[in-house]
Design a protein around this motif. Sequence first.
Motif, PDB file in Angstrom:
ATOM      1  N   ASP A   2     -60.348  66.982   9.493  1.00 16.88           N
ATOM      2  CA  ASP A   2     -59.116  67.709   9.185  1.00 16.88           C
ATOM      3  C   ASP A   2     -59.456  68.609   8.002  1.00 16.88           C
ATOM      4  O   ASP A   2     -59.404  68.189   6.840  1.00 16.88           O
ATOM      5  N   TRP A   3     -59.840  69.843   8.280  1.00 21.38           N
ATOM      6  CA  TRP A   3     -60.463  70.693   7.278  1.00 21.38           C
ATOM      7  C   TRP A   3     -59.555  71.035   6.098  1.00 21.38           C
ATOM      8  O   TRP A   3     -59.996  71.045   4.948  1.00 21.38           O
ATOM      9  N   SER A  57     -66.802  71.608  15.443  1.00 21.15           N
ATOM     10  CA  SER A  57     -66.429  71.493  14.028  1.00 21.15           C
ATOM     11  C   SER A  57     -66.467  72.854  13.341  1.00 21.15           C
ATOM     12  O   SER A  57     -65.623  73.150  12.480  1.00 21.15           O
ATOM     13  N   ARG A  59     -66.040  75.770  14.851  1.00 27.84           N
ATOM     14  CA  ARG A  59     -64.943  76.557  15.407  1.00 27.84           C
ATOM     15  C   ARG A  59     -63.630  76.227  14.684  1.00 27.84           C
ATOM     16  O   ARG A  59     -62.871  77.122  14.296  1.00 27.84           O
ATOM     17  N   GLU A  60     -63.383  74.932  14.479  1.00 25.97           N
ATOM     18  CA  GLU A  60     -62.160  74.512  13.776  1.00 25.97           C
ATOM     19  C   GLU A  60     -62.181  74.958  12.316  1.00 25.97           C
ATOM     20  O   GLU A  60     -61.142  75.278  11.736  1.00 25.97           O
ATOM     21  N   THR A  64     -59.528  77.454  10.288  1.00 25.41           N
ATOM     22  CA  THR A  64     -58.884  77.043   9.036  1.00 25.41           C
ATOM     23  C   THR A  64     -59.118  78.072   7.945  1.00 25.41           C
ATOM     24  O   THR A  64     -58.215  78.390   7.164  1.00 25.41           O
TER      25      THR A  64
END
Length: 387
Positions: A2-3, A57, A59-60, A64
Amino acid sequence: MDWRPWLTRWSEEWIGCTAPDELDPDVVRDGWLGFAPASPEAVAAAEERLGTGLPPSYREFLLTTDGWRDAGCFVSRMSDTSTLDWVRDLEPYWQDWEEPDDEEGDAEGGPISRGLLISLEADAGILFLDPGDVDESGEWAAYSLFSWLAEPPTRFPSFIALMESLYAEFHEMRRPEGATRDSWEAQVEEARRHALAGDIDAAEPVLAKAEDFGLSRATVLRAQILLLIGRTYEAEQLLGRLLHPSFTPDGFFADPLFAEEFLPLLFAEHARSSSPGHNSILQSALIGDPPELQLIIAEHQARLRRGAARATYGNPEFDDLVHAALERHATDPDALWRAVGEALPRWRPRSTDHIAPVALLTHPVLADTLTPERGRALLSQPRGDHR
């Protein structure tokens, strides 16, 4: 990952330990080392341009924050969706660092040649992802490479692992106050208690990770474990690190743990390894003439010249039993170590961070007969104030 919460904490800690005039005005205003999130369309456009989907990871991460400032202490800016490209196209000279074995059997070369460059501005180095090294979750291996380290690229299993390492590097070098440091200090104290209770398998990995975050207390504790389980080279590296002025814990040289356990051990290492062209740990530590260390070494040398009292292996109750064991069983290693093990319940720490009787290693007979198995057996016994 959860960045957003994690990167928010990173931002707060970085801002809190950095002078305002050293920060980008936008960072001060927003309290955020990142940027606005990339749109899904921008990520998709980058993937189309690169001809490949990005690992989950990363990409997310872009969704963010489209880029990042101050990733650790040597990467001032990371790429965004508009600047992402291959190492071979943007900075091809880094391919000279490719290991010959990496290029065999791969049309695109090794990790560097086929790597996706994700750093934009760095101190003689790069960060990159390897699309040729993908795990079952779709994560690409990640690498850091800095020319001044004069080492091959460091591999991480994923982009998340790389970022966690950069975050730890920031903590190690800048030592910001806050919840992260408080949490690691609590974990180090718990590891100390585990070690005294005989559970070194629970203690040692926690201490190793805490070291990554710059907690010198973890180094003091872990060195003792490594010495007794036969990982001598690693332990001596840690001792050398503890003697460096930038890392020495406050009050370390005045602690009986150093004066009565580590220092005699360092003198023994000096006698064993010092030679023309090769410095012992103490000789290396004395480069630059650190006054406090010079004084305590001189005092120890003076005691040796005076033929001071016999070597001690701990508190009197334990020390007497060890000396008795040496007198009775000096030629019988098995009997000697049984006697030392039987004496261990009488051992008490010399100070708070003393968790193991490393002074035993200053006696040549004990040191020669201490196998990793015997050391582990000693450390597996509850001892001292383990309650």
